[in-house]
Enzyme design. Structure first.
Site, PDB file in Angstrom:
ATOM      1  N   CYS A 128       0.825  -1.208   0.000  1.00  0.00           N
ATOM      2  CA  CYS A 128       0.000   0.000   0.000  1.00  0.00           C
ATOM      3  C   CYS A 128       0.859   1.258   0.000  1.00  0.00           C
ATOM      4  CB  CYS A 128      -0.931  -0.008   1.215  1.00  0.00           C
ATOM      5  SG  CYS A 128      -2.019   1.427   1.313  1.00  0.00           S
ATOM      6  N   CYS A 210      -1.146   7.239   8.018  1.00  0.00           N
ATOM      7  CA  CYS A 210      -2.511   6.998   7.560  1.00  0.00           C
ATOM      8  C   CYS A 210      -3.359   6.421   8.696  1.00  0.00           C
ATOM      9  CB  CYS A 210      -2.504   6.040   6.375  1.00  0.00           C
ATOM     10  SG  CYS A 210      -1.723   6.727   4.893  1.00  0.00           S
ATOM     11  N   CYS A 236       7.758   3.481   5.661  1.00  0.00           N
ATOM     12  CA  CYS A 236       6.909   3.373   4.482  1.00  0.00           C
ATOM     13  C   CYS A 236       7.727   3.246   3.202  1.00  0.00           C
ATOM     14  CB  CYS A 236       5.983   4.578   4.368  1.00  0.00           C
ATOM     15  SG  CYS A 236       6.828   6.147   4.068  1.00  0.00           S
TER      16      CYS A 236
END
Length: 240
Positions: A128, A210, A236
């Site tokens: 993601c 997020c 990330c």
């Protein structure tokens, strides 16, 4: 060590969107600069980066706070600030984006992840971040020679050796002007300069990503322990 951008180079950057290496600096020169900046004020680092690379440089912001933005716009008010809207942010983060934009009159560029039939964090949580963040950062860096971030060594063990200046995997110069700052340095600067912050900071979220992948943390826990909790993941990928 500063060179001039020729008209031909500028045209190439603007019309082809090609990633160019910063030709003025070898890896050994960047390593020497990194050593020199170890004890330099953040403003000195930012002034150097602006002198070398502006306007072919941007600042990536997560909108946890606006410390680096505050420092950068004091040097160059027109610097481009990039925010990646993953579509999964907390409402408080999006409110902070607008607050900071208005507060500084930012040259703000928001890159939004295209809508997906199935939410990425549900369909493919492992990748993601690559789709939602890294691909958008790659877009933001087209035509750039360098970029800045607020990465700090004190944030997590995975960032303990973060350089102040280095070359990233794209060949661009990556600058982390506040890499050496402690949490106390950050909170002190915020208090002294009235810097806008994300309200989630006071609600147990010292590191804000997020919404599906961020949890509050208990006192004394690693600031980034609430990110991807329960997963074998601590970054990330933006800063690799």
């Amino acid at each position: 060590m500063r060179g001039e951008l020729t008209d031909e180079t500028v045209t190439n950057l603007l019309t082809t969107g090609t990633h160019l290496h910063a030709p003025d600096f070898t890896d050994s020169e960047l390593a020497a600069l990194n050593r020199d900046f170890e004890r330099a004020p953040a403003q000195t680092v930012i002034e150097w980066a602006v002198e070398q690379f502006h306007p072919f440089m941007c600042l990536s912001a997560s909108m946890t706070d606006a410390v680096l933005i505050d420092l950068a716009v004091r040097v160059e008010p027109s610097i481009e600030v990039v925010f990646i809207d993953t579509r999964y942010h907390f409402p408080e983060t999006l409110e902070t984006v607008e607050l900071v934009r208005r507060h500084y009159g930012l040259n703000l560029r928001v890159l939004t992840v295209p809508p997906q039939p199935v939410e990425l964090w549900k369909k493919d949580p492992s990748n993601c971040c690559s789709v939602a963040k890294i691909e958008q950062l790659d877009r933001a860096l087209v035509g750039k020679l360098a970029w800045m971030s607020g990465l700090r060594r004190a944030e997590a063990p995975s960032r303990a050796n973060a350089p102040i200046v280095a070359r990233d995997l794209r060949g661009l110069v990556k600058v982390n002007p506040i890499a050496t700052w402690s949490d106390l340095d950050v909170s002190g600067y915020i208090a002294d300069h009235g810097v806008p912050i994300n309200p989630l900071l006071s609600q147990g979220y010292p590191s804000i990503g997020c919404r599906p992948c961020t949890q509050p943390v208990a006192d004394g826990e690693d600031a980034r322990s609430g990110r991807w909790a329960g997963q074998d993941k601590s970054e990330c990928g933006l800063h690799l």
